[in-house]
Enzyme design. Structure first.
Site, PDB file in Angstrom:
ATOM      1  N   GLU A 118       0.955  -1.064   0.115  1.00 61.21           N
ATOM      2  CA  GLU A 118      -0.177   0.005   0.089  1.00 61.21           C
ATOM      3  C   GLU A 118       0.887   1.248  -0.182  1.00 61.21           C
ATOM      4  OE1 GLU A 118      -3.542   0.633  -0.347  1.00 61.21           O
ATOM      5  OE2 GLU A 118      -2.466   2.563  -0.532  1.00 61.21           O
ATOM      6  N   THR A 125     -10.022   3.639  -1.026  1.00 60.82           N
ATOM      7  CA  THR A 125     -11.264   4.806  -1.165  1.00 60.82           C
ATOM      8  C   THR A 125     -12.411   4.415  -0.414  1.00 60.82           C
ATOM      9  OG1 THR A 125     -10.612   5.102  -3.474  1.00 60.82           O
ATOM     10  CG2 THR A 125     -12.626   5.749  -3.075  1.00 60.82           C
ATOM     11  N   GLY A 269     -25.471  10.315 -10.357  1.00 60.99           N
ATOM     12  CA  GLY A 269     -25.550   8.632 -10.155  1.00 60.99           C
ATOM     13  C   GLY A 269     -25.599   8.544  -8.629  1.00 60.99           C
ATOM     14  N   GLY A 272     -23.641  11.516  -6.587  1.00 60.50           N
ATOM     15  CA  GLY A 272     -24.159  12.782  -6.794  1.00 60.50           C
ATOM     16  C   GLY A 272     -25.631  12.867  -5.851  1.00 60.50           C
ATOM     17  N   GLU A 290     -26.829  16.913 -15.353  1.00 55.40           N
ATOM     18  CA  GLU A 290     -26.512  15.465 -15.933  1.00 55.40           C
ATOM     19  C   GLU A 290     -26.607  15.442 -17.479  1.00 55.40           C
ATOM     20  OE1 GLU A 290     -26.694  12.404 -14.402  1.00 55.40           O
ATOM     21  OE2 GLU A 290     -26.373  11.912 -16.518  1.00 55.40           O
ATOM     22  N   ASP A 409     -12.125  -1.790  -8.810  1.00 57.43           N
ATOM     23  CA  ASP A 409     -12.327  -0.674  -9.562  1.00 57.43           C
ATOM     24  C   ASP A 409     -11.263  -0.632 -10.714  1.00 57.43           C
ATOM     25  OD1 ASP A 409     -14.457   0.013  -7.896  1.00 57.43           O
ATOM     26  OD2 ASP A 409     -13.526   2.370  -7.186  1.00 57.43           O
ATOM     27  N   LEU A 416     -17.691  -1.446  -7.044  1.00 61.43           N
ATOM     28  CA  LEU A 416     -18.361  -1.263  -5.935  1.00 61.43           C
ATOM     29  C   LEU A 416     -17.437  -2.027  -4.915  1.00 61.43           C
ATOM     30  CD1 LEU A 416     -21.983  -2.568  -6.723  1.00 61.43           C
ATOM     31  CD2 LEU A 416     -21.388  -0.307  -6.004  1.00 61.43           C
ATOM     32  N   HIS A 545     -42.682 -10.825  12.121  1.00 61.41           N
ATOM     33  CA  HIS A 545     -43.448  -9.936  11.789  1.00 61.41           C
ATOM     34  C   HIS A 545     -43.574  -9.208  13.233  1.00 61.41           C
ATOM     35  CE1 HIS A 545     -47.400  -7.833  10.942  1.00 61.41           C
ATOM     36  NE2 HIS A 545     -47.830  -8.079  12.280  1.00 61.41           N
TER      37      HIS A 545
END
Lengths: 573, 479
Positions: A118, A125, A269, A272, A290, A409, A416, A545
């Site tokens: 690293e 991120t 998206g 935003g 947009e 990414d 994601l 429930h």
């Protein structure tokens, strides 16, 4: 994917159940040993180095997560010794974000000697500049929204004096959360004995790389397998000058250094939308810019429409659609931020917008520079590292690079955090000898607005397109949060859940939820897709429930599956 | 998706043959006569938009939001309004092209299935007519004329690349209109809501931008009503805003150590009403009334839950019934407005504020009902749950400080009413009668403040005489 699953469905009724709770968990677990046997077979193939036979093999889904009994023993061991002594490490991961972290943990479980490189801070991120601090801000905005909504409070019989906030306190909360998660992440790796190597990682050749601050002080190491997990940075389109003060990216916005009276958000998206939720709750007015003709592209259109009605229209938000921000000049010399707009199609000028700040949320660009990809003849595509369905890196001639993988990414398949982690685990499965292909359609996504939006699988238009190609019929069913007791008790009846499925087989194609805690509700659907569970089976699953999960219960029950003959009825024990 | 159930309103149809086929709408046919005498032909096309039945069990629906605003051009199949049924929110589409001329049922309001919720006009010419229809449809009658600020447009608009697009009212927040955008998103929303022409405003915000406050000012909205919560207005919030006299520039010496506590919404409303009252010419008339008979009656009916407030309100209401002018209002300085019902507002101090719950039709209800009603109102007032019509529908106000031992005081006339009665304490007093005999009787002083534009001294005196007769001979109260 379907084939493997339907195989497993045929037998379970013959198996005697001794445990009532196991009955609910049902069939998917029972198929596990069978899948593992498949994996075992394939390991033989892997050892004979016939890659071709691998790539034609059937796609198999569930095998990694199910072998929990094995995991437990493995986790007790610490980081293993390199297998044959030829390499310094069995596995080196470049990048200690969520993807790298997930892969490292799983690798140790599998007994691999693992190192992680690293160059910045552990957590990447997600932990430092993404999901984690933004959730802290959204937690604040959710409460502000609730407290400011006098009508809502009064309907509970509560009286609240004017709610206010302390900006520094909010920013500190986000920052503290990030540091806490970061140290958790670091400790979890240290505890397992993963070597955390500091510096920039560069690939020198096959199975060989160096790390350090650059220059002669770098250390060269070898590894049997290498995973690239370098992630991404905010994408700033041409013509936009980011000064970090009035024109900012999510990196700056999360520090919440200033809350402008009026902020333009370029891109509607996930990022935003979440920031519009934060800023409007803190009192800002927001203008969306947009490029596409509709706000919230990428969401199921029906969900997007409803979400717009709840998340945009009643708030202090307006929007310009079908336009690009061709030039953004930061505020200086007593001028506001000036955004020049052009038509997305014709490129004609569409006027300007003058605001106090602009947040660039147009997406994220892969961070793959300086990786030394040229040393192994790999050419990035728009920055992304090309990979096959097993995350194996493809070089410029179209061949697979042996022992090199790219997750998260940086490969651009699905940007994601949890997708990166899942890809990492999938790769570790492969390098430890079990074939594994991740089904990306089973990976859920969520947008943490108030209320939340979540989804898994296909949107309605995507499903219809697929149906046309493959010649089946798409069915759709919806349920409303208005009919849910828990939602009404919370005075949060706004929202719907939508199920897209095949009526002939009962296969779930997609589930979309907009409503209270939608992000937490999606997993029943994503697990069902991952495990290949059919709607006719889900109908018999019991939900407590009163809970919000009954929204999904009702959704599955309202689906009409034509033939359900091959499903075993649940047996009372 | 449901569709609007629309019908042509029969009274406005120009031809029966057309009204039986509402879908037929040859636009060319209607465009033609516009040049000539258009009145008999074009006025036919006003349709009501009905509350649709979205499910078999639905009896009424709530308007969640109007997707379109008044003046928006609608085309067939477009979503116009979101209706909440017993189960879900549904978009409702229009069957017809046209212009949404008027919204009858506003957002958040409820209407039974089949009731008109909006008016659809065929052409722009009919909008005015449709609006008139809308006002007759509903007493809510929105769309007050907005005072426009006459200022030169600050930003001359650039010429649109396609004039046709620019000319049509854009359905969204005008994203496609080129030119300088200098109004904030919320300002634009407010302008649309209050029908303020934003191009005519001059912004006072940073960089000359139009802020929400600018729009509110142009729309004549006081910032106090900024919150969407109905502020509990104190003494009869007047509907007609009287001109507020400009505040005298005052500079008081700073006293060190003082604290500044801003008004609550209720206190703001009180303050506003009190300042407003200065524009009404008032005068005061006092009257002594013996209360022995009333006190005796009170002792008798007290166990049955009757309060002194109810007794006084009932007495005042009965007196007002004989003197309608004291129950009247002067709204414009030119006429009497005689109120059809006698609604007695009673001033109540409520922690840090003042509110006037209203006993409606106090002359018609009997004492017991009135007392019960009063109890409910006070409880509601404490819980801040009074509905607007329960505190601003008064036609006459009663203020009683007698319980504190106050012997006489003088009340300020709340705007929108003709008179207010201030009741002092009842005290044993030595009286001499016409024969010169002395006696000790309980006596209270009432003092009425009235608007002299409509109520004259003699009116008030006559009213007080009637009132004192009722109090001194209270048998009629229990009948």
């Amino acid at each position: 994917m379907q084939s493997a699953i339907s195989l497993s469905l045929s037998s379970p009724s013959t198996i005697a159940r001794s445990d009532c709770t196991a009955a609910a968990a049902a069939n998917s677990y029972i198929c596990t040993p069978r899948s593992l046997r498949f994996c075992g077979l394939r390991r033989e193939a892997f050892k004979s180095k016939s890659f071709n036979s691998l790539s034609v093999s059937t796609r198999l889904l569930p095998c990694s997560r199910n072998s929990s009994f094995k995991k437990v023993c493995a986790a007790l061991q610490s980081n293993g010794a390199p297998s044959k002594g030829e390499f310094d490490y069995d596995l080196v991961i470049i990048g200690a974000g969520v993807g790298g972290h997930g892969a490292a943990l799983h690798a140790v479980e599998k007994g691999l000697k693992t190192a992680i490189i690293e160059g910045d801070v552990v957590g990447g991120t997600c932990v430092n500049r993404g999901c984690v601090p933004s959730k802290a801000l959204l937690a604040v905005s959710g409460r502000m929204r609730e407290l400011q909504n006098e009508h809502h409070m009064r309907s509970f019989g509560l009286q609240v004096a004017a709610a206010g906030y302390d900006k520094q306190g909010v920013a500190d909360h986000a920052n503290n959360l990030a540091s806490k998660i970061r140290s958790n992440l670091t400790n979890s790796m240290k505890a397992l004995g993963v070597d955390i190597l500091t510096g920039t990682g560069t690939i020198l050749g096959p199975q060989k790389l160096k790390f350090g601050k650059g220059g002669s002080g770098d250390t060269i190491i070898t590894a049997k397998d290498i995973i690239i997990a370098t992630g991404s940075v905010p994408l700033v389109p041409k013509g936009i000058e980011v000064d970090g003060k009035s024109v900012i990216t999510s990196d700056h916005a999360l520090k919440l250094e200033f809350v402008p009276e009026w902020i333009a958000i370029v891109g509607s998206g996930y990022i935003g939308l979440e920031f519009s939720d934060v800023y409007t709750a803190l009192g800002s007015e927001v203008t969306f810019i947009e490029a596409l003709d509709q706000l919230m592209p990428g969401f199921d259109p029906e969900i997007g429409k409803l979400a717009q009605r709840v998340l945009i229209n009643p708030r202090k938000i307006d929007h310009h659609t079908g336009v690009f921000a061709s030039k953004i000049t930061p505020a200086k010399d007593g001028n506001p931020v000036i955004i020049e707009l052009i038509d997305a199609k014709t490129k004609e000028p569409k006027g300007t917008v003058e605001v106090d700040a602009a947040l660039i949320a147009t997406g994220r660009a892969p961070f793959t520079q300086g990786l030394g990809l040229e040393n192994i003849n790999v050419q990035t595509q728009r920055g992304f590292v090309p990979v096959d369905e097993r995350m194996r890196v493809i070089d410029s001639t179209g061949k697979l690079v042996p022992h090199l993988y790219c997750i998260g990414d940086a490969n651009g398949k699905m940007m994601l955090a949890h997708a990166a982690s899942a890809q990492g685990i999938s790769v570790v499965e492969q390098v430890s000898g079990k074939d594994h292909v991740l089904n990306h359609l089973s990976i859920p996504a969520a947008c943490f607005t108030h209320p939340e939006i979540s989804m898994v699988g296909l949107t309605e238009p995507q499903a219809r397109e697929k149906a046309e190609k493959e010649g089946f019929e798409v069915s759709i069913t919806k349920t409303s949060f208005k009919a849910n007791t828990k939602a009404l008790a919370e005075n949060e009846g706004e929202g719907i859940a939508k199920l897209i499925y095949r009526a002939d087989t009962g296969e779930i194609l997609g589930v979309h939820i907009f409503g209270l805690h939608a992000a937490d509700l999606i997993h029943e659907a994503s697990n069902a897709i991952a495990m290949g569970t059919r709607i006719q089976e889900l109908k018999f699953a019991v939900h407590a429930h009163p809970t919000l999960s009954e929204v999904l219960d009702e959704l599955f029950k309202s689906a009409k599956v034509v033939s359900s003959s091959h499903v075993a009825q649940p047996v009372a024990v | 998706m449901a569709s609007l159930l629309q019908s042509r309103t029969p009274g406005l149809s120009f031809s029966s043959s057309l009204s039986s086929t509402p879908v037929r709408r040859p636009s060319a046919f209607f465009l033609k006569p516009r040049s000539g005498s258009r009145i008999p032909v074009v006025r036919a096309k006003i349709r009501e938009i009905f509350m649709p039945a979205l499910s078999s069990t639905m009896t009424e629906g709530k308007i969640v939001s109007w997707i379109k605003s008044e003046g928006d051009v609608l085309s067939k199949g477009e979503s116009v309004v979101v209706v909440e049924s017993d189960k879900a929110d549904m978009d409702v589409e229009t069957f017809y092209d046209g212009i949404l001329a008027a919204i009858v049922i506003n957002e958040g309001e409820t209407a039974p299935v089949g009731a008109a919720i909006g008016i659809l006009a065929e052409t722009e010419d009919e909008i005015a007519e449709a609006k008139a229809k809308a006002t007759s449809q509903s007493s809510l009658a929105p769309a007050p004329s907005t005072p426009k600020v006459e200022e030169p447009s600050p930003a001359p608009k650039l010429d649109a690349p396609s004039p046709a697009v620019a000319a049509a009212p854009a359905p969204t927040a005008a994203p496609s209109t080129p030119g300088k955008v200098v109004a904030t998103p919320f300002a634009k929303k407010l302008a649309k809501q209050h029908k303020v022409d934003i191009d005519k405003l001059v912004g006072t915000g940073p960089f000359g931008r139009i802020t929400p406050e600018d729009v509110e000012k142009a729309a004549g909205i006081t910032p106090a009503s900024k919150s969407n919560v109905a502020a509990p207005a104190a003494p009869a919030a007047s509907v007609a805003p009287a001109a507020v006299p400009p505040k005298a520039p005052s500079s008081f010496p700073e006293i060190p150590g003082s604290t500044v506590v801003p008004f609550t919404t209720m206190q703001t409303a009180v303050s506003k009403n009190m300042v407003e009252s200065l524009s009404v010419p008032t005068f005061r008339v006092g009257y002594p009334i013996a209360t022995d008979a009333l006190d005796a009656l009170y002792e008798k009916v007290k166990p049955k839950g009757v309060t002194m407030t109810a007794l006084l309100a009932k007495s005042a209401a009965m007196a007002l019934a004989q003197h309608p002018v004291v129950n009247a209002t002067c709204k414009d300085g030119k006429s009497f407005t005689y109120n059809s019902s006698i609604n007695i507002a009673v001033a109540v101090a409520i922690n840090g504020g003042l509110i006037t719950p209203v006993l409606q039709d106090a002359d018609k209800l009997d004492l017991y009902l009135l007392s019960q009603k009063w109890k409910e109102l006070v409880e509601k007032a404490r819980a801040k749950q009074l509905q607007p019509n329960e505190y601003n529908s008064g036609t006459f106000t009663l203020s009683n400080l007698g319980m504190f031992g106050v012997d006489r005081f003088d009340a300020i006339l709340p705007p929108g009413q003709g008179a207010i009665m201030a009741v002092g304490a009842s005290k044993p007093t030595v009286l001499a009668d016409k024969d010169g005999f002395f006696s000790v009787k309980n006596k209270m002083l009432v003092n009425v403040t009235a608007d002299h534009r409509i109520i004259y001294g003699a009116d008030l005196a006559a009213f007080l005489q009637t009132f004192s007769k009722i109090i001194e001979n209270p048998k009629s109260l229990t009948m």
